[in-house]
Design a protein around this motif. Sequence first.
Motif, PDB file in Angstrom:
ATOM      1  N   ARG A 147       0.819  -1.222   0.000  1.00 14.58           N
ATOM      2  CA  ARG A 147       0.000   0.000   0.000  1.00 14.58           C
ATOM      3  C   ARG A 147       0.849   1.266   0.000  1.00 14.58           C
ATOM      4  N   GLU A 158      -5.495  -4.007  -0.728  1.00 14.58           N
ATOM      5  CA  GLU A 158      -6.494  -3.446   0.202  1.00 14.58           C
ATOM      6  C   GLU A 158      -7.250  -4.557   0.904  1.00 14.58           C
ATOM      7  N   ASP A 161      -5.140  -6.260   3.477  1.00 14.81           N
ATOM      8  CA  ASP A 161      -5.003  -5.390   4.630  1.00 14.81           C
ATOM      9  C   ASP A 161      -6.242  -5.495   5.527  1.00 14.81           C
ATOM     10  N   LYS A 162      -7.409  -5.487   4.884  1.00 18.65           N
ATOM     11  CA  LYS A 162      -8.657  -5.574   5.646  1.00 18.65           C
ATOM     12  C   LYS A 162      -8.787  -6.919   6.333  1.00 18.65           C
ATOM     13  N   GLN A 168     -10.661  -5.788  14.063  1.00 23.04           N
ATOM     14  CA  GLN A 168     -11.056  -4.407  14.370  1.00 23.04           C
ATOM     15  C   GLN A 168     -10.851  -4.063  15.838  1.00 23.04           C
ATOM     16  N   GLY A 170      -8.847  -1.819  18.439  1.00 25.79           N
ATOM     17  CA  GLY A 170      -7.999  -0.638  18.570  1.00 25.79           C
ATOM     18  C   GLY A 170      -7.981   0.196  17.308  1.00 25.79           C
ATOM     19  N   VAL A 171      -7.369   1.360  17.435  1.00 26.19           N
ATOM     20  CA  VAL A 171      -7.208   2.251  16.294  1.00 26.19           C
ATOM     21  C   VAL A 171      -5.769   2.714  16.296  1.00 26.19           C
ATOM     22  N   PRO A 172      -4.997   2.577  15.223  1.00 25.96           N
ATOM     23  CA  PRO A 172      -5.333   1.818  14.016  1.00 25.96           C
ATOM     24  C   PRO A 172      -5.567   0.347  14.348  1.00 25.96           C
ATOM     25  N   ASN A 173      -6.346  -0.312  13.534  1.00 24.99           N
ATOM     26  CA  ASN A 173      -6.668  -1.712  13.789  1.00 24.99           C
ATOM     27  C   ASN A 173      -5.421  -2.558  13.931  1.00 24.99           C
ATOM     28  N   TYR A 225       1.728   2.071  16.379  1.00 23.51           N
ATOM     29  CA  TYR A 225       0.878   2.276  17.556  1.00 23.51           C
ATOM     30  C   TYR A 225       1.436   3.245  18.589  1.00 23.51           C
ATOM     31  N   ARG A 228       4.248   7.378  16.721  1.00 25.12           N
ATOM     32  CA  ARG A 228       3.642   7.555  15.401  1.00 25.12           C
ATOM     33  C   ARG A 228       4.467   8.481  14.537  1.00 25.12           C
ATOM     34  N   ILE A 231       2.339   9.043   8.157  1.00 23.20           N
ATOM     35  CA  ILE A 231       2.434   7.991   7.149  1.00 23.20           C
ATOM     36  C   ILE A 231       2.178   8.510   5.735  1.00 23.20           C
ATOM     37  N   VAL A 232       1.532   9.661   5.634  1.00 25.04           N
ATOM     38  CA  VAL A 232       1.368  10.248   4.307  1.00 25.04           C
ATOM     39  C   VAL A 232       2.740  10.688   3.776  1.00 25.04           C
TER      40      VAL A 232
ATOM     41  N   PRO B  34      -1.598  13.534  -1.048  1.00 28.23           N
ATOM     42  CA  PRO B  34      -2.998  13.941  -0.927  1.00 28.23           C
ATOM     43  C   PRO B  34      -3.089  15.339  -0.317  1.00 28.23           C
ATOM     44  N   ALA B  54      -1.001  12.752  13.587  1.00 23.10           N
ATOM     45  CA  ALA B  54      -0.510  11.455  14.048  1.00 23.10           C
ATOM     46  C   ALA B  54      -1.521  10.718  14.914  1.00 23.10           C
ATOM     47  N   MET B  57      -6.817   9.292  15.152  1.00 22.67           N
ATOM     48  CA  MET B  57      -7.585   8.042  15.246  1.00 22.67           C
ATOM     49  C   MET B  57      -7.715   7.591  16.694  1.00 22.67           C
ATOM     50  N   ASN B  61     -11.096   7.296  18.923  1.00 22.46           N
ATOM     51  CA  ASN B  61     -11.374   6.034  19.602  1.00 22.46           C
ATOM     52  C   ASN B  61     -11.684   6.282  21.081  1.00 22.46           C
ATOM     53  N   VAL B 109      -3.415   5.932   1.417  1.00 22.30           N
ATOM     54  CA  VAL B 109      -2.628   4.916   2.120  1.00 22.30           C
ATOM     55  C   VAL B 109      -3.462   3.684   2.451  1.00 22.30           C
ATOM     56  N   SER B 110      -4.619   3.595   1.790  1.00 20.75           N
ATOM     57  CA  SER B 110      -5.459   2.409   1.913  1.00 20.75           C
ATOM     58  C   SER B 110      -5.844   2.087   3.360  1.00 20.75           C
ATOM     59  N   TYR B 114     -13.632   2.236  10.365  1.00 19.80           N
ATOM     60  CA  TYR B 114     -15.028   1.810  10.366  1.00 19.80           C
ATOM     61  C   TYR B 114     -15.957   2.828  11.016  1.00 19.80           C
TER      62      TYR B 114
END
Lengths: 332, 129
Positions: A147, A158, A161-162, A168, A170-173, A225, A228, A231-232, B34, B54, B57, B61, B109-110, B114
């Motif tokens: 990705r 994709e 990744d899913k 699912q 936590g965030v990010p998963n 996690y 951080r 990531i962009v 983007p 950063a 999310m 949550n 970044v895919s 949810y």
Amino acid sequence: MSAVYSLIIVLALVLVAVVGAGGGGLHALFGVVIPYVAFVVFLAGFIYRVINWAKSPVPFRIPTTAGQQESLKWIKQNKLDNPSTTWGVIGRMVLEILFFRSLFRNTKMQLKVNGGPSLSYGSSKFLWVGAIVFHYCFFIILLRHGRFFTDPVPGCIEWLDKLDSILQIGVPNIYITEFLIVGALLYLFLRRVCDSKLRYISLPADYFPLFLIMAIVITGILMRYFIRTDIVAAKDLIMGLVTLHPKVPETLGTIFYVHVFLVSILMAYFPWSKLMHAGGIFLSPTRNLANNNRMKRHINPWNYPVKLHTYEEWEDEFRDVLKEAGIPVEKE
Amino acid sequence: MYDKDKIIPGLIIFFFLITFPLWYNLGQAAYESPKPKLPVNVKKCIEDTEWMRANHMELLNEWRDMVVRHDMTHYVNSAGVNYEISLQKTCMKCHTSKKEFCDKCHVKVSVSPYCWDCHVAPEEVTNGQ
């Protein structure tokens, strides 16, 4: 001691990246130059090693098999473990490469002394489980990183990744593979440390890749996690690399450069280490040759034309002497 | 070299698989980062931009847990300003469009959070999308 040396080397590599990219700010070196060099070394080294192997002749079919070879009609052949045809060999290779069949047959020897010595061999699947979990997780993680290397991101990446983050939590998963690979790596490491026989034969070359991959996994998890990074911006840098227009974003954290540096080290180290079993498995003579020794004539590849000196020629040469000594000759 | 007919094709396949990102991105427009559409009238997000980039999310949550599990409906930011905890009423008051803001980076970044399994994005709804 081998483990300690390897650990020190890996920690030193982390330190190099922390000091170089973090303290020194050599972002172009750690983000562009080293990854490029490492990738070229990996690619060229891999091809060099394979060609080098291909240069050495395979002398003869080596039927190290675990099944009945093709024989008389009423004796059932084991077509996958002891193939005599190309399709059979392909089947055996597929099982070997995708399911690690040789490892699946791993046995463990035990000597029981109580009540008279008795030696027993039992099936031992732990290594197989550890290996297969590790390899498939590594493979999925590698593909998942697609990705960052593609734009637009292909549907299959994709989807992968899913699937990997399907819990699912936590965030990010959280990815399932992250847990599994850490567990598998720990097992592969503890296996070497806890078994005294295995510890004795383990070299720094066995521990180093384990620690290196562990460090890559840990920095990856930290980056996702805990510490951080943008990531962009990471995608900016990576897309710059793969479109051959490298650029160095300002906002990337040191942890990213540490991760990338360790991956670069792994790539550059790969072709010169035991990790080359990735290419070598395709060239294993005991796996990729059909056991057709009794059906086809295989000529030794290093045979060269031998200058013959036949009996007739020899007799011609010494006829006079032979006759003189009274030794019978075939031709007068 | 022995078994050229098998090894050379094998190496060629290996080469193309391993350089997949190089040729996959060939012939496409140059990669552009983007550019999410920023709100026009508000200059400051609830925390500073870098931090939000950063950690948004994780913040969302936490907000979800605060509201759903602990019945806390207000969030006090690091500067002491009080905000109502609501994706639709607080976040999306300024970042009105999911498509123009959230999706810009997420798609690149895919990432597919949810949030939208339950929430609706205000602007997309009013536009009838």
